[in-house]
Every structure is written in structure tokens, then in C-alpha cells.
Design a protein around this motif. Structure first.
Motif: not given
Length: 121
Positions: A28, A32, A63, A105
Motif C-alpha cells: 500500500h 501510495l 493515509a 485512492l
């Protein structure tokens, strides 16, 4: 022996064990970083992974995502059960529940092609 069995049954009254994601995995983090770099031309400014102080379980990470329009984080992405929740950090509104971190995202800014749509190189 029966005492231990009774204790086990009182501690675990059913066979259902809830599954909760509590951390952002290395994959992840890598996604990211790539997503942030690809999205900078679309207004993404920065991202940080930190501990969620308001989480109801230990070691929950989230996040935080900044965009150029505001000095405060614009979005928060955190795990909830088996989904990822996207929150408008400025207003505190839940915007979306997604089945993967990547899709969460992508909900914010579709900067990278999702894994299923990437052609083999």
C-alpha cells in the motif's frame, strides 16, 4: 479440562471471528508513493501514513492526503472492516467505501491505472 473448555466458550461465544484490517501494508505504501507522484500534476500535493488516534482498535493506520487548495489534509483513507473508507477530512463526511486501498485512492484522483486494467508489458 472442562474448566478450560468453559472458559474458552465464555471468551469466544461464537465461531465468528471479526476480520479487521489495522495496518497499511508495504505494498500500500509503495502504491501510495507511485499514485502521489503520478497525481501531482492533478493537484495532489503530499501524503502521509500515520496512526489513527480515534480508532477503536490498536495500531490502526490511516493515509492523510493533501491537495494544493488547502494546508490541512483534504482526505483521509482508513481501513474499516474489510473495506477502505474515504473521508473528506475538512468536513468529516464519508465520501466512499471501497474494496481496496488502490480503489480508494482512485476515488480521490484516478492517477494510475488499476491493477486489473494494466496491460502486460
Amino acid at each position: 479440562m472442562s474448566q478450560a473448555m468453559q472458559t474458552d466458550q465464555s471468551v469466544f461465544p461464537s465461531n465468528v471471528i471479526p476480520f479487521r484490517m489495522a495496518v497499511i501494508l508495504p505494498r500500500h505504501r509503495e502504491y501510495l508513493a507511485r499514485w502521489l507522484e503520478a497525481g501531482k500534476r492533478m493537484g495532489l500535493c503530499d501524503a502521509e501514513i500515520c496512526i489513527d488516534d480515534e480508532a477503536t482498535f490498536a495500531d490502526s493506520e490511516q493515509a492523510l492526503i493533501w491537495v494544493r487548495e488547502n494546508a490541512s489534509p483534504a482526505y483521509v483513507v482508513h481501513p474499516e472492516g474489510t473495506h477502505w473508507v474515504v473521508v473528506d477530512a475538512l468536513r468529516g463526511n464519508v465520501l466512499s467505501h471501497e474494496s481496496s486501498f488502490e480503489m480508494a485512492l482512485d476515488f480521490i484522483r484516478p492517477a494510475l491505472p488499476l491493477q486489473g486494467s494494466v496491460a502486460a508489458a
